[in-house]
Design a protein around this motif. Structure first.
Motif, PDB file in Angstrom:
ATOM      1  N   MET A  52       0.856 -20.028  64.294  1.00 29.01           N
ATOM      2  CA  MET A  52       0.763 -21.432  63.904  1.00 29.01           C
ATOM      3  C   MET A  52       0.272 -21.511  62.462  1.00 29.01           C
ATOM      4  O   MET A  52      -0.638 -20.779  62.079  1.00 29.01           O
ATOM      5  N   LEU A  53       0.921 -22.389  61.701  1.00 29.22           N
ATOM      6  CA  LEU A  53       0.517 -22.480  60.295  1.00 29.22           C
ATOM      7  C   LEU A  53      -0.872 -23.090  60.162  1.00 29.22           C
ATOM      8  O   LEU A  53      -1.248 -23.994  60.908  1.00 29.22           O
ATOM      9  N   LEU A  54      -1.612 -22.566  59.206  1.00 25.44           N
ATOM     10  CA  LEU A  54      -2.957 -23.061  58.938  1.00 25.44           C
ATOM     11  C   LEU A  54      -2.866 -23.826  57.614  1.00 25.44           C
ATOM     12  O   LEU A  54      -2.298 -23.307  56.656  1.00 25.44           O
ATOM     13  N   GLY A  55      -3.393 -25.022  57.586  1.00 25.74           N
ATOM     14  CA  GLY A  55      -3.231 -25.804  56.356  1.00 25.74           C
ATOM     15  C   GLY A  55      -4.423 -26.681  56.074  1.00 25.74           C
ATOM     16  O   GLY A  55      -5.457 -26.578  56.720  1.00 25.74           O
ATOM     17  N   GLY A  56      -4.239 -27.550  55.113  1.00 25.19           N
ATOM     18  CA  GLY A  56      -5.317 -28.457  54.744  1.00 25.19           C
ATOM     19  C   GLY A  56      -4.732 -29.641  54.019  1.00 25.19           C
ATOM     20  O   GLY A  56      -3.552 -29.967  54.199  1.00 25.19           O
ATOM     21  N   ASN A  57      -5.539 -30.271  53.187  1.00 24.60           N
ATOM     22  CA  ASN A  57      -5.097 -31.494  52.520  1.00 24.60           C
ATOM     23  C   ASN A  57      -3.970 -31.215  51.523  1.00 24.60           C
ATOM     24  O   ASN A  57      -2.951 -31.902  51.501  1.00 24.60           O
ATOM     25  N   LYS A  58      -4.186 -30.176  50.713  1.00 29.40           N
ATOM     26  CA  LYS A  58      -3.179 -29.875  49.690  1.00 29.40           C
ATOM     27  C   LYS A  58      -1.870 -29.420  50.331  1.00 29.40           C
ATOM     28  O   LYS A  58      -0.789 -29.843  49.929  1.00 29.40           O
ATOM     29  N   THR A  59      -1.991 -28.556  51.347  1.00 28.31           N
ATOM     30  CA  THR A  59      -0.765 -28.039  51.974  1.00 28.31           C
ATOM     31  C   THR A  59       0.013 -29.149  52.667  1.00 28.31           C
ATOM     32  O   THR A  59       1.234 -29.109  52.708  1.00 28.31           O
ATOM     33  N   PRO A 117      -1.212 -17.084  70.917  1.00 34.78           N
ATOM     34  CA  PRO A 117      -0.665 -16.057  71.792  1.00 34.78           C
ATOM     35  C   PRO A 117       0.791 -15.733  71.441  1.00 34.78           C
ATOM     36  O   PRO A 117       1.197 -14.562  71.475  1.00 34.78           O
ATOM     37  N   ASP A 118       1.553 -16.744  71.073  1.00 30.01           N
ATOM     38  CA  ASP A 118       2.965 -16.499  70.733  1.00 30.01           C
ATOM     39  C   ASP A 118       3.103 -15.589  69.510  1.00 30.01           C
ATOM     40  O   ASP A 118       3.994 -14.745  69.450  1.00 30.01           O
ATOM     41  N   MET A 119       2.246 -15.817  68.536  1.00 34.93           N
ATOM     42  CA  MET A 119       2.309 -14.964  67.339  1.00 34.93           C
ATOM     43  C   MET A 119       1.986 -13.526  67.694  1.00 34.93           C
ATOM     44  O   MET A 119       2.673 -12.587  67.284  1.00 34.93           O
ATOM     45  N   ILE A 120       0.926 -13.355  68.485  1.00 40.73           N
ATOM     46  CA  ILE A 120       0.506 -11.993  68.857  1.00 40.73           C
ATOM     47  C   ILE A 120       1.633 -11.318  69.629  1.00 40.73           C
ATOM     48  O   ILE A 120       1.968 -10.154  69.389  1.00 40.73           O
ATOM     49  N   LYS A 121       2.239 -12.082  70.517  1.00 43.93           N
ATOM     50  CA  LYS A 121       3.344 -11.520  71.307  1.00 43.93           C
ATOM     51  C   LYS A 121       4.503 -11.093  70.392  1.00 43.93           C
ATOM     52  O   LYS A 121       5.136 -10.062  70.604  1.00 43.93           O
ATOM     53  N   SER A 122       4.742 -11.895  69.363  1.00 42.40           N
ATOM     54  CA  SER A 122       5.862 -11.586  68.468  1.00 42.40           C
ATOM     55  C   SER A 122       5.612 -10.306  67.657  1.00 42.40           C
ATOM     56  O   SER A 122       6.522  -9.726  67.096  1.00 42.40           O
ATOM     57  N   PHE A 123       4.347  -9.870  67.582  1.00 44.83           N
ATOM     58  CA  PHE A 123       4.018  -8.651  66.828  1.00 44.83           C
ATOM     59  C   PHE A 123       4.345  -7.384  67.628  1.00 44.83           C
ATOM     60  O   PHE A 123       4.354  -6.289  67.092  1.00 44.83           O
ATOM     61  N   TYR A 157       1.602   0.004  64.425  1.00 45.39           N
ATOM     62  CA  TYR A 157       1.543  -1.404  64.012  1.00 45.39           C
ATOM     63  C   TYR A 157       1.079  -1.421  62.564  1.00 45.39           C
ATOM     64  O   TYR A 157       0.225  -0.611  62.179  1.00 45.39           O
ATOM     65  N   ASP A 158       1.625  -2.343  61.757  1.00 43.75           N
ATOM     66  CA  ASP A 158       1.179  -2.335  60.360  1.00 43.75           C
ATOM     67  C   ASP A 158      -0.269  -2.820  60.303  1.00 43.75           C
ATOM     68  O   ASP A 158      -0.807  -3.340  61.281  1.00 43.75           O
ATOM     69  N   LEU A 159      -0.893  -2.636  59.148  1.00 43.19           N
ATOM     70  CA  LEU A 159      -2.339  -2.842  59.081  1.00 43.19           C
ATOM     71  C   LEU A 159      -2.732  -4.294  59.376  1.00 43.19           C
ATOM     72  O   LEU A 159      -3.678  -4.554  60.115  1.00 43.19           O
ATOM     73  N   MET A 160      -1.996  -5.259  58.809  1.00 39.02           N
ATOM     74  CA  MET A 160      -2.328  -6.671  59.047  1.00 39.02           C
ATOM     75  C   MET A 160      -2.204  -6.998  60.539  1.00 39.02           C
ATOM     76  O   MET A 160      -3.066  -7.644  61.126  1.00 39.02           O
ATOM     77  N   LYS A 161      -1.097  -6.543  61.119  1.00 36.03           N
ATOM     78  CA  LYS A 161      -0.862  -6.874  62.525  1.00 36.03           C
ATOM     79  C   LYS A 161      -1.871  -6.164  63.433  1.00 36.03           C
ATOM     80  O   LYS A 161      -2.335  -6.748  64.411  1.00 36.03           O
ATOM     81  N   SER A 162      -2.200  -4.929  63.109  1.00 39.08           N
ATOM     82  CA  SER A 162      -3.202  -4.220  63.919  1.00 39.08           C
ATOM     83  C   SER A 162      -4.518  -4.982  63.914  1.00 39.08           C
ATOM     84  O   SER A 162      -5.153  -5.168  64.967  1.00 39.08           O
ATOM     85  N   ALA A 163      -4.928  -5.424  62.724  1.00 38.83           N
ATOM     86  CA  ALA A 163      -6.196  -6.159  62.631  1.00 38.83           C
ATOM     87  C   ALA A 163      -6.081  -7.487  63.379  1.00 38.83           C
ATOM     88  O   ALA A 163      -7.012  -7.902  64.083  1.00 38.83           O
ATOM     89  N   GLY A 164      -4.920  -8.143  63.246  1.00 36.74           N
ATOM     90  CA  GLY A 164      -4.716  -9.444  63.916  1.00 36.74           C
ATOM     91  C   GLY A 164      -4.710  -9.307  65.427  1.00 36.74           C
ATOM     92  O   GLY A 164      -5.431 -10.019  66.134  1.00 36.74           O
ATOM     93  N   ASN A 199      -1.023  -8.915  79.650  1.00 35.96           N
ATOM     94  CA  ASN A 199      -0.886 -10.378  79.757  1.00 35.96           C
ATOM     95  C   ASN A 199      -0.353 -10.993  78.471  1.00 35.96           C
ATOM     96  O   ASN A 199       0.506 -11.866  78.494  1.00 35.96           O
ATOM     97  N   ILE A 200      -0.877 -10.531  77.351  1.00 34.49           N
ATOM     98  CA  ILE A 200      -0.460 -11.133  76.071  1.00 34.49           C
ATOM     99  C   ILE A 200       0.995 -10.772  75.756  1.00 34.49           C
ATOM    100  O   ILE A 200       1.783 -11.632  75.375  1.00 34.49           O
ATOM    101  N   PHE A 201       1.345  -9.515  75.934  1.00 40.71           N
ATOM    102  CA  PHE A 201       2.679  -9.080  75.544  1.00 40.71           C
ATOM    103  C   PHE A 201       3.761  -9.533  76.521  1.00 40.71           C
ATOM    104  O   PHE A 201       4.911  -9.678  76.150  1.00 40.71           O
ATOM    105  N   GLN A 202       3.385  -9.744  77.781  1.00 39.83           N
ATOM    106  CA  GLN A 202       4.442 -10.067  78.748  1.00 39.83           C
ATOM    107  C   GLN A 202       4.538 -11.546  79.088  1.00 39.83           C
ATOM    108  O   GLN A 202       5.559 -11.993  79.580  1.00 39.83           O
ATOM    109  N   ASN A 203       3.481 -12.314  78.851  1.00 38.35           N
ATOM    110  CA  ASN A 203       3.542 -13.726  79.260  1.00 38.35           C
ATOM    111  C   ASN A 203       4.299 -14.596  78.258  1.00 38.35           C
ATOM    112  O   ASN A 203       4.383 -14.305  77.116  1.00 38.35           O
TER     113      ASN A 203
END
Ligand code: NAX
Ligand code: K
Length: 505
Positions: A1-8, A222-228, A459-466, A501-505
């Motif tokens: 999910m995109l994270l944003g604020g006033n400017k975005t 959860p959807d983002m994590i699953k997509s990784f 898993y790449d470094l960003m995704k592993s940490a995420g 659960n995360i990867f299969q749901n």
């Protein structure tokens, strides 16, 4: 999910209007339709309080939508002067449709008394200064009424700064906040949890893929994590899931090494080896699946050569928990980060935590050796040591400081805490899981073990940490439904089930 604020929000708005050619009034209509979907069909008697910007415009459009469904709707118009264009259009339609509109503040108490649900569209992403005067008075009245009425906020509870979560003098306390397009960064501010109520993020007719080039910051779902997820080949063998070398634990802190190793094994690394004191026999008992590389701390030169072979054989090395800051620890640390490529010619990845970060803070030239291959996982105090910023400064400016640091040293930074942040300087993830019941010793060690295991599994470094941060917090969130305190051992025992659960749901 995109994270944003006033400017975005303004950036997305401009892109949708100027590039996608969606008229702004259509976006507003979509926002209103999405909003109304979340209102219980059985609710009736709505009071909608509208400001003069587009947040108010959303309010008028929502009023129309509810009115056309046959609901009793009354509107309180704070001001009909200097309205934004789209706000004016919807205001005029509401008037033409015969929806009752009230203007005098003296009428508000009666209006609150007569309604069952309050929807407020006073300020959204356009709030730009302290709230005073009539606005302050109206928000106070909403909060008094909220004791026995359901209060919905449009986009952001009026009074909350969408970027920082700061309360601009006063804020509406919502039961439900329905926000558009992005999860607002301000919502991550733990001080305003009680003002937000339940948060729902809604669409305004923009597909995420058509706008995600505009921003690279995400709230992990959860959807983002699953997509990784990387699928496991049926014919794969243990060598495909990584050779992980761990340097953690020393006399008095063997538990730290054991926790890192067990978390790593449970997360699925192919082969796990722990560099540990030759007198530590607890590893084999606690984690029989792991191998040990014994070190004689009284004469480490004995082992350094053999250690070189071990390094050359590894895909990823995790260093830090419980190693202390002794000269011996430093020498081993330095040795472990001195070889960049393994026997297969691949870059050896590094996960640096705890004392490894403290050693790094005191020996800054070592940063050269870890560029482009490392995840650093400090907590606030460790990050303060690494950056020189005070913890207060970091807390006020987490996004900018973490991004600048990651960019400068070309590393992945994972700053632990409420809504752990992970960034490579460009892209940023804010974690959505975790709770205060997991704040106890060993938790960080467990996270390190999970992350190094995922890196081992390619898993790449960003995704592993995420994935690591999300999984670690998610397990604790599930466990607190049935127990009060969550320890690292509890997390470890639930890793495998939670991944499934995360990867299969
Ligand atoms: N792309 C998007 O995400 C979309 C955003 N929409 C809505 O548009 C909103 C933003 O609209 P605007 O930019 O018009 O801003 P707002 O409607 O949030 O507020 C702006 C108005 O409030 C006034 N104001 C700001 N601070 C004040 C203060 N302290 N005291 C008194 N007056 C103050 C400004 O002068 C201006 O008149 C979003 O929050 C959302 O509700 C929707 O219409 C759909 C599209
Ligand atoms: K609002």
């Amino acid at each position: 999910m995109l994270l944003g604020g006033n400017k975005t929000t303004r950036k997305i708005d401009n892109f949708a209007i100027n590039n996608l050619k969606i008229p702004s009034i259509v976006l507003m209509e979509n926002a209103a339709i999405s909003f109304v979907k979340h209102i219980d069909e059985n609710e009736d008697n709505f009071l909608i309080i509208c400001g003069k910007g587009n947040n108010g415009g959303d309010g008028y459009a929502i009023a129309r939508q509810l009115f056309s469904k046959g609901k009793n709707v009354k509107i309180f118009c704070i001001s009909n002067e200097n309205m934004s264009n789209d706000c004016m259009i919807n205001y005029e339609i509401c008037k033409n449709m015969g929806i009752e509109i009230f203007y005098k503040i003296e009428e508000l108490d009666k209006l609150f008394f007569e309604c069952n649900v309050v929807i407020e569209g006073i300020f959204g992403t356009g709030l730009n200064s302290e709230i005073k005067g009539i606005y302050q008075e109206i928000i106070q009245k909403i909060n008094t009424a909220s004791n026995n009425k359901k209060v919905y906020s449009i986009d952001i509870p009026s009074g909350i700064n969408g970027d920082t979560g700061e309360i601009m003098g006063i804020s509406v306390k919502a039961d439900i906040t329905i926000s558009f397009v992005t999860y607002k960064k301000g919502f991550l501010n733990s001080k305003i949890k009680d003002f937000l109520g339940k948060i729902i993020i809604e669409n305004i007719g923009l597909n995420e893929t058509s706008i995600n080039h505009l921003l690279k910051e995400y709230y992990l779902t959860p959807d983002m994590i699953k997509s990784f997820r990387i699928k496991r080949n049926e014919d794969s063998h243990k060598g495909d899931f990584g050779k992980v070398l761990i340097f953690a634990g020393s006399s008095g802190f063997y538990g730290a090494g054991n926790i890192v190793a067990k978390s790593c094994v449970r997360t699925g690394a192919g082969l796990t080896t722990v560099i540990t004191d030759k007198n530590n026999f607890s590893l084999n008992v606690f984690v029989p699946e792991a191998m040990s590389f014994p070190i004689n701390f009284d004469n480490i030169n004995e082992n350094l050569e053999k250690l070189e072979n071990e390094i050359l054989n590894s895909d990823v090395i995790a260093i830090g928990p419980g190693i202390g800051k002794s000269e011996q620890a430093f020498l081993i640390f330095e040795k472990l980060i001195s070889i960049k490529k393994n026997n297969k010619g691949n870059t050896i990845k590094l996960i640096l935590d705890a004392d490894a970060l403290n050693l790094l803070s005191e020996n800054r030239k070592l940063f050269e050796k870890i560029r482009n291959r490392s995840i650093l996982t400090p907590h606030l105090v460790e990050f303060s040591r690494l950056t020189g910023f005070s913890t207060d400064e970091i807390n006020k400016n987490r996004f900018e400081i973490t991004k600048n640091f990651a960019k400068k040293y070309e590393i992945i930074l994972l700053l632990k805490g409420k809504n752990t942040i992970i960034t490579n300087g460009e892209e940023l993830f804010a974690n959505s899981t975790g709770n205060s019941h997991m704040a106890n010793g060993g938790m960080g060690d467990c996270l390190t073990g999970i992350i190094c295991s995922l890196v081992g599994q390619k898993y790449d470094l960003m995704k592993s940490a995420g994935i690591g941060a999300y999984l670690h917090g998610k397990i604790a969130d599930e466990l607190v439904k049935k127990q009060y305190i969550v320890n690292a051992s509890h997390i470890i025992e639930n890793i495998s089930e939670c991944i499934l659960n995360i990867f299969q749901n």
